[in-house]
Design a protein around this motif. Structure first.
Motif, mmCIF file in Angstrom:
data_model
loop_
_atom_site.group_PDB
_atom_site.id
_atom_site.type_symbol
_atom_site.label_atom_id
_atom_site.label_comp_id
_atom_site.label_asym_id
_atom_site.label_seq_id
_atom_site.Cartn_x
_atom_site.Cartn_y
_atom_site.Cartn_z
ATOM 1 N N PHE A 136 -3.649 38.479 -22.793
ATOM 2 C CA PHE A 136 -2.238 37.920 -21.824
ATOM 3 C C PHE A 136 -2.281 37.399 -20.457
ATOM 4 C CE2 PHE A 136 -1.176 41.034 -25.429
ATOM 5 C CZ PHE A 136 -0.109 40.219 -25.883
ATOM 6 N N VAL A 137 -1.659 36.546 -20.226
ATOM 7 C CA VAL A 137 -1.361 35.945 -18.917
ATOM 8 C C VAL A 137 -0.155 35.773 -18.510
ATOM 9 C CG1 VAL A 137 -1.732 33.790 -17.640
ATOM 10 C CG2 VAL A 137 -3.463 34.324 -19.273
ATOM 11 N N VAL A 138 -0.070 36.576 -17.527
ATOM 12 C CA VAL A 138 1.612 36.695 -16.910
ATOM 13 C C VAL A 138 1.958 35.205 -15.930
ATOM 14 C CG1 VAL A 138 3.332 38.001 -15.669
ATOM 15 C CG2 VAL A 138 1.785 39.300 -17.323
ATOM 16 N N GLY A 139 2.646 34.704 -16.502
ATOM 17 C CA GLY A 139 3.017 33.261 -15.575
ATOM 18 C C GLY A 139 3.977 32.591 -16.342
ATOM 19 N N GLU A 140 4.361 31.726 -15.482
ATOM 20 C CA GLU A 140 5.599 30.731 -15.940
ATOM 21 C C GLU A 140 4.964 29.433 -16.139
ATOM 22 O OE1 GLU A 140 10.157 29.520 -15.642
ATOM 23 O OE2 GLU A 140 9.292 30.912 -14.220
ATOM 24 N N VAL A 141 5.002 28.926 -17.540
ATOM 25 C CA VAL A 141 4.511 27.670 -17.537
ATOM 26 C C VAL A 141 5.478 26.510 -17.404
ATOM 27 C CG1 VAL A 141 3.890 26.025 -19.560
ATOM 28 C CG2 VAL A 141 3.363 28.339 -19.894
ATOM 29 N N SER A 142 5.145 25.702 -16.404
ATOM 30 C CA SER A 142 5.799 24.840 -15.821
ATOM 31 C C SER A 142 6.093 23.547 -16.522
ATOM 32 C CB SER A 142 5.748 24.372 -14.071
ATOM 33 O OG SER A 142 4.357 24.190 -13.990
ATOM 34 N N GLU A 143 4.628 22.923 -16.922
ATOM 35 C CA GLU A 143 4.621 21.857 -17.890
ATOM 36 C C GLU A 143 3.432 21.867 -18.590
ATOM 37 O OE1 GLU A 143 3.262 18.339 -15.147
ATOM 38 O OE2 GLU A 143 4.455 19.578 -14.049
ATOM 39 N N LEU A 144 3.374 21.161 -19.686
ATOM 40 C CA LEU A 144 2.171 20.849 -20.542
ATOM 41 C C LEU A 144 1.335 19.882 -19.955
ATOM 42 C CD1 LEU A 144 4.057 21.200 -23.955
ATOM 43 C CD2 LEU A 144 3.137 22.840 -22.633
ATOM 44 N N ILE A 145 0.140 19.926 -19.968
ATOM 45 C CA ILE A 145 -0.842 18.862 -19.674
ATOM 46 C C ILE A 145 -1.194 17.803 -20.723
ATOM 47 C CG2 ILE A 145 -3.139 18.418 -18.716
ATOM 48 C CD1 ILE A 145 -3.076 21.522 -17.371
#
Ligand code: FSA
Length: 427
Positions: free
Chosen positions: A178-187
């Motif tokens: 699990f990674v706690v973070g907000e995905v801001s965009e796809l690469i």
């Protein structure tokens, strides 16, 4: 590379995301990472809630929902990750709209479908308030014009938040990350998606990315108006220990146009109530579906409070003025036809998989929905039977013909910008 060695990144660790992670790992995938702005149980997941209804019968023409719900029911009854959180209390279906109404017609359709499918129980028809009170003696209100039926088994409710926790634990046990973070965009690569960027600047590379971000999915990608994020309203009242005792194992009380409530949870004795209506959007620019973006709030509109108190007056009048100890709005995302959107994105060579479009009936499928998403990831769309493939496909051509398909309220979808009067829980 063996597909099971691929780096799989799941964006969104709510109902669909956790179910997907669980089934990928159960099927032998080795590198599964789930990313969410919050730790499990993610507080922005629609599943972050004490209860969700677990229905197993719908109208006959919702046949895919029916067959999936029956399959999910088996998961709720037997899968060790899920069964401890399922309460098979039965559901009392009702409407006060009279026998000529579409609400009553839907109710009879659900009952007759339920009877046709040869269950191990009999449904009970209820024509007057005393019929209801015989089955659910906790209902002391006038139940004005209530008619309905009782499905005594193979349905009820699940402790939603505990289910998220249980799935999260099993994912960790099976080696998921699990990674706690907000995905801001796809690469993006040449013709594929190769990872995602987090708002803290970190990136995560992936062979395949699964978007299971529910109502927030539209923040990451244009869906050509296939998804419409809408929210509904939730309140809790707190009962004393003695009051709560009387409600133990009470069936879910579901009125098609007024709303629904559950027995109080055994730890905090909080009883959750929702009013029913067609939902609110939150358009941030223009009123195209792609532009409705979730806004999280621990408040509900005053109109929702009034409707919730009206439902209480009609059913449990002793609690009609009880203060709210929890108020919140809960986000779902509707596809035009209310079938899920579970497919490969057409533009990225199988590297981008969509698992969203819950349409307000996702949670009950949590034990099994990830099984199908995992099949899609492993073998491509060919692994889904034709009906699922067709109903869940990328289908922007349908976005012009949205079904509204909800009862209650004033019959229209509202927008949060038009709400000026908000109600908070007592502190
Ligand atoms: O088992 C069910 O499908 C209940 S869905 C609960 C609900 O609040 C709906 O009543 C509402 O219309 C919306 O779809 C969000 O979910």
């Amino acid at each position: 590379m063996n597909v099971k060695q691929e780096e799989i990144v799941i964006v969104g660790a709510g109902t669909f995301g956790l179910s997907t992670g669980l089934w990928l790992l159960r099927n032998g995938f080795k590198n599964v990472t789930l990313v969410d702005p919050y730790e499990v149980p993610s507080e922005i997941s629609a599943g972050y809630d004490i209860n969700k209804i677990v229905q197993s019968s719908y109208q006959e023409d919702h046949c895919l929902t029916n067959s999936l719900a029956i399959e999910a029911l088996e998961g709720w009854q037997t899968d060790p990750v899920f069964f401890p959180h399922f309460h098979e209390t039965g559901i009392l279906y009702s409407t006060s709209q009279g026998t000529d109404s579409s609400e009553y017609k839907e109710l009879l359709d659900v009952k007759s479908y339920c009877e046709k499918t040869n269950r191990r129980f009999k449904c009970v028809l209820m024509n007057k308030s005393d019929d209801f009170k015989k089955i659910v003696p906790q209902l002391t209100g006038p139940l004005k014009k209530w008619k309905g039926f009782f499905q005594p088994a193979e349905c009820g409710w699940a402790h939603a938040r505990d289910t998220l926790v249980s799935a999260g634990r099993e994912i960790s046990r099976l080696g998921g990350r699990f990674v706690v973070g907000e995905v801001s965009e796809l690469i993006y690569g040449d013709s594929s998606v190769t990872g995602c960027l987090l708002s803290n600047g970190e990136s995560i590379l992936a062979d395949k990315i699964i978007i299971s971000a529910g109502a927030s999915s539209v923040k990451l990608l244009k869906f050509q108006n296939q998804l419409l994020a809408k929210c509904w309203t939730v309140a809790h009242i707190k009962l004393s220990k003695d009051e709560a005792k009387k409600f133990k194992n009470m069936p879910v009380v579901l009125n098609y146009e007024q709303g629904f409530f559950f027995e109080p949870d055994p730890i905090k004795n909080e009883l959750k109530i929702c009013n029913e209506f067609p939902g609110y959007t939150n358009y941030v620019s223009g009123d195209e579906p792609d532009n409705s973006i979730p806004l999280y709030k621990s408040q509900i509109p005053k109109a929702a409070e009034l409707d919730i108190r009206k439902l209480l007056s009609d059913t449990l009048p002793e609690f009609k003025d009880r203060e709210f100890v929890e108020t919140k709005i809960c986000w779902c995302t509707d596809t035009p036809d209310r079938n899920f959107l579970i497919c490969e994105h057409p533009d990225f060579n199988s590297s981008l998989i969509l698992a969203t479009g819950d349409s307000g009936h996702g949670f009950k499928h949590m034990p099994i929905i990830g099984k199908y998403i995992a099949r899609l990831v492993t073998y491509g769309p060919i692994a889904l039977d034709e009906e699922k493939r067709n109903k869940w496909k990328w289908r922007p051509e349908t976005s012009k013909d949205r079904v509204q398909d909800r009862f209650g309220g004033d019959g229209h979808v509202g927008d949060l910008h038009d709400i000026s009067n908000w109600v908070s829980k007592v502190l």
